[in-house]
Every structure is written in C-alpha cells, then in structure tokens.
Write an enzyme that holds these catalytic residues in place. Structure first.
Site, PDB file in Angstrom:
ATOM      1  N   LYS A  15       0.834  -1.204   0.000  1.00  0.00           N
ATOM      2  CA  LYS A  15       0.000   0.000   0.000  1.00  0.00           C
ATOM      3  C   LYS A  15       0.872   1.260   0.000  1.00  0.00           C
ATOM      4  O   LYS A  15       0.539   2.268  -0.636  1.00  0.00           O
ATOM      5  CB  LYS A  15      -0.913   0.007   1.225  1.00  0.00           C
ATOM      6  CG  LYS A  15      -1.760   1.272   1.337  1.00  0.00           C
ATOM      7  CD  LYS A  15      -2.694   1.231   2.534  1.00  0.00           C
ATOM      8  CE  LYS A  15      -3.515   2.523   2.625  1.00  0.00           C
ATOM      9  NZ  LYS A  15      -4.490   2.496   3.736  1.00  0.00           N
TER      10      LYS A  15
ATOM     11  N   HIS B 275      -9.306 -31.722 -33.409  1.00  0.00           N
ATOM     12  CA  HIS B 275     -10.133 -30.521 -33.276  1.00  0.00           C
ATOM     13  C   HIS B 275     -11.174 -30.666 -32.170  1.00  0.00           C
ATOM     14  O   HIS B 275     -12.360 -30.400 -32.348  1.00  0.00           O
ATOM     15  CB  HIS B 275     -10.790 -30.160 -34.598  1.00  0.00           C
ATOM     16  CG  HIS B 275      -9.802 -29.857 -35.688  1.00  0.00           C
ATOM     17  ND1 HIS B 275      -8.681 -29.077 -35.479  1.00  0.00           N
ATOM     18  CD2 HIS B 275      -9.752 -30.246 -36.987  1.00  0.00           C
ATOM     19  CE1 HIS B 275      -7.995 -28.987 -36.605  1.00  0.00           C
ATOM     20  NE2 HIS B 275      -8.618 -29.689 -37.529  1.00  0.00           N
TER      21      HIS B 275
END
Length: 517
Positions: A136, A278
C-alpha cells in the site's frame, strides 16, 4: 528515494544472507524477526531484532512478532512532517524496505499426512499484513515477496542509487498478487461444501508459461495452472497436471485436444485409446491389450487421425507404439511411458521419427470438480459430467442381445465425449463412425454412418440426447445398425419407439443426456 532501514522476515531463506549483507554493506539498518534474525547473526551480519524495535517480546510461540504499531507505523508513515513527528513522539522510525515471504501453507495443505491443525498453523498472519502494508505504501516503501527479486533490486540500486518508482509499483502489485493467491488457497482448503457450487469462487491461477500463439497465430495465449484444492498438489504442476517429457512446445490447440483425449480415455476402466482431432474424438476403442485398443481407435477414422493427438489410460508400451505405425500424431498423453516406448518414440526409426511428438505423462489423481468457461462479462461454472450413472430400460419389443448390450454400454460412455449433437456407432468396444458438432441430429447420424461405411452393418448406436423425430433411427437402420441407446425425454418418444419396433431395432433409454457444447 534511498533505503535507510529494512525489515526482513522470511520463511524461505534462499539467497537471504548475500542480499542482507549487500544491504548492510550500503549502510542500511536491518530489522529482523525470529529465525531470520538468527540466520543473519549466524552469518555475522549486524541486525536489530524486531522485539527491540517494538519493546515487546515475541509471544504465543512466535505467532505474534511483527503485529505492532512500531512496525506498521514505520511502514505506513506517509513521510509528511505530521507523520514523522507522530512517529518520533513514540520513539519509532520509518521503514523503507520490507522483504517477506510466507509460511508454506500450500505445501502443508497438499500433504495428505498433515492434520488439519498442522495445516492451519501454516496460515501466515503477520507476513501477509506486512506485505499488504508495504505494498500500500509503495510510493515510498519497496516490498519484496520473492527471493528471485533480490539480485535485480540490488542491481538497480547499484545502477541508480535508489529503487525506481516504477519498480516499487511493480513489486507492490506482485505482493498483492501473492497475498491474493495465498488467501485463495486457504479459502479453497477450508472451502464450501464440495457437493455444492460455492457462493464465492476464488481461483488461484499461476502462469505456467506463454504459448506460441492461441487458436490462431494472431492471438496471444498462455497457460495458467489451477490450484487443485485440498489434498492435491500445489507445486505449480505442468500442463494438464502432467509432465512434458519430449517434443515441441505445446500449443493452445494441442492443450485443448490433449485435455479432451485424456478425459475420454480416463473415463474407461479397460485399456482404452482415444484419438482426438479438433477437440472431438474421431476414434475410441477398448481392448484387453493396449496395442489392440490403439489399432482399433486409429482404424475408427484413419483419415481424420492424421495430425491428431492420442491418449491412453495405461502406460504406453512398445507394442502400442508399433500399433501407431507411421501415423503422424501431434502428441500422446498417457499415465506413463515404458523405457522401450520412450526409446522408440524419441530415437528409434521404429518409432517413426517422432522426436518432435509431444509426450505428456499424466497424473491420474489430478482432477478438477468444476468446469469453467468464459462468456461475455462473466464465467459459467458447472460440475463436470460424471459419465455413465444412468438406469437403463428397454423400451422396444426386442431387447438387445448380450453382444449388442456390450457395444451399447461402450458407445454410451464414449459418446459423452463427442460434441453435440453427438452420434457414435460401435462394433463391440470400438467406435466405427462418429458424427458430432452439427445443429441437426439426423445429419449427425448421416455423418456417423458415412464414416462407418460397411462397418455400420451390425453396429450399435449411441446418441447423447433424445431423438426428436424417427428420421435418425431410419437412417441408422437403413445402414444396418441393430440397436440404439439414447436418453429419451422427447415429447415424441412414443413415435420414436414405434419406429424402432417397425425397423426391428432394440432400443434402451437412459434418462440421462450428455450434451457437450
């Protein structure tokens, strides 16, 4: 912004001593707690214990060390005259660098021998608070949560005489990512009822590596591995929870296909091979010997099998390699590879020159209970389809024979892995024709019987969802199919059953569908 005071409190002491010695050599005052202070003193580095800074001893067996205003005030001070005056009134000073790494909760949670009390003890409190406070305050505090950042930071200080603002910001973001991931693992360990979808789904995804590209070359892509939850490994497993043993780097499409193939193969008890192209199976077969399963699976659609991936649910042996013949496959997934199979695939001409073929050793114990798919603005979450848990009932005048029933049970398990609308024809425990991914079910039947050709004569058929009209059965019967399994549930079930009787088909209903969109 120069560094005058640094707080170091680390569980992982990798590269700690050279890092701290370098800081100390630059005149930085070092504060440290517990084992970190002892390690630095043993290395001959001058260090001020946190207890001297706070005026309080460590308590509760070391559970509380750094949770004190002297520490957090020193970190969170905004360096304004008012904040400086307030700190000085208490006899405290600012802290410019915080190096912290956390108790190894992930490793404890993944140890099946660890009791819950032992795992809970590894939840870091003070370390997380320090990281968040320092992150922070990144405008004036440097935070380090990873020993890999020690040397780059020292190099930057040597080059610029300070830590650059953009570096502090980047390290702060990394610290917040670490604490967020840490909390996600804890949340998943404590967790919601595993039989329910959680109220809040918190995921810990670690980037495994970037991929060459996504589905197409113009799309960027990477693989992120998912924390496996309670009792599973947390050590950033490889692709699909496995280990890449040889071959070219896995692509986005390779990973999708190998995942589909492995899930299908792993759903069978008998030795089974699955060929995927696929994202949908083009060959599935079970047999007493794995090599026979491979032969039958490839024969299911040998044209489509070119450039496919193959998965087997037994260790791949040399006989199974021979069964592949000279077929080009992109990769093979298996729970293991025998030494002679590895030699054949990697070196021997008998292996077909497959050095580039990707070999992925799978961990059968790695499984995710939930399936996630991104949609616009959110994520869809569902339980994974558990497969065959249906209660079958015969609804036609003719019941299937024992041979037909064996084929139907195989086909029903296999069709669950085909894209909807899904149709699968089988002769015994081997697929001979597959149709899927079409918007019309009768068209899927037509594709399956076309793929099967003459092998459709005497075959059985599975459908992942009900037949809305009799036409699908009529196409199958004309091709020679003798028995059918499907979920039922259509408002036209009666007409479909009548058609089956008229065509001489045996048909079973399961009451459970297996859509796979």
């Amino acid at each position: 912004m120069t560094i005058e005071r640094a707080l170091i409190s680390v569980y992982d002491k990798s590269d700690l001593v050279p890092f701290a010695r370098s800081l100390s050599g630059q005149g930085v005052e070092l504060l440290a707690s517990g084992g970190t202070a002892r390690a630095l003193r043993d290395a001959g580095i001058d260090v001020r214990p946190v207890s001297q800074e706070t005026g309080c001893p460590e308590i509760l067996g070391g559970r509380v060390k750094t949770l004190h205003p002297a520490i957090h005030g020193g970190i969170l001070s905004r360096r304004t005259p008012a904040d400086r005056e307030e700190l000085e009134s208490q006899g405290w000073r600012a802290i410019d660098l915080v190096a912290v790494n956390l108790y190894p909760f992930e490793q404890a949670a993944s140890d099946p021998a660890a009791s819950e009390a032992e795992v809970i003890e590894q939840i870091d409190i003070g370390g997380v608070a320090l990281l968040r406070a320092a992150a922070k305050a990144f405008t004036h505090v440097t935070v380090i949560c990873d020993p890999a950042d020690y040397d780059p930071l020292l190099d930057e200080i040597a080059s610029h005489g300070q830590v650059l603002p953009e570096t502090r910001r980047r390290l702060a973001a990394k610290a917040f990512a670490r604490t967020a991931a840490y909390d996600a693992v804890i949340q998943r360990y404590l967790g919601d009822d595993p039989d329910l979808l959680p109220e809040t789904l918190t995921l810990h995804l670690a980037r495994w590596r970037g991929l060459r590209y996504g589905e197409n070359p113009h799309q960027r892509a990477a693989l992120y591995t998912l924390d496996r939850g309670r009792g599973k490994r947390h050590d950033q497993p490889g692709p699909l929870g496995g280990e890449l043993l040889q071959g070219k780097a896995l692509s986005y499409n390779n990973l999708l296909d190998m995942d589909a193939a492995w899930r299908a193969a792993a759903s069978f008890e008998r030795p089974t091979a699955v060929v995927v192209k696929h994202l949908s199976p083009c060959g599935v077969a079970s047999a007493e010997a794995l090599a026979d399963a491979v032969t039958l699976a490839v024969a299911g659609d040998p044209v489509s099998a070119f450039g496919s991936v193959v998965a087997v649910n037994r260790p791949l042996d040399r006989a199974a390699v021979r069964a592949l013949g000279d077929l080009f496959v992109e990769g093979i997934a298996a729970p293991g590879f025998t030494t002679d199979a590895r030699q054949a695939l990697g070196e021997s001409p008998e292996g077909g020159g497959r050095r580039d073929c990707r070999l992925l050793r799978m961990d059968p114990d790695v499984e995710d209970a939930l399936e996630l798919r991104s949609v616009r603005g959110g994520v869809l979450v569902q339980e994974r389809d558990p497969g065959d848990r249906a209660d079958w009932r015969v609804v036609t005048a003719r019941a299937p024979s024992e041979d037909e029933l064996e084929g139907l049970r195989f086909a029903w398990r296999a069709v669950a892995h085909v894209k909807s609308n899904a149709i699968l024809l089988a002769r015994g425990p081997a697929a001979v024709g597959i149709g899927g991914g079409l918007p019309s079910r009768v068209d899927a039947v037509r594709l399956a019987v076309t793929k099967a050709g003459s092998r459709a004569e005497g075959a059985v058929m599975a459908s992942d969802a009900f037949f809305p009209f009799p036409d699908g059965l009529e196409v199958a019967a004309e091709a020679g199919v003798s028995a059918v399994v499907q979920p039922g549930g259509s408002v036209r079930d009666g007409a479909v059953i009548e058609a089956a009787d008229r065509l001489g088909l045996a048909m079973c209903l399961t009451g459970v569908r297996h859509f796979r969109h």
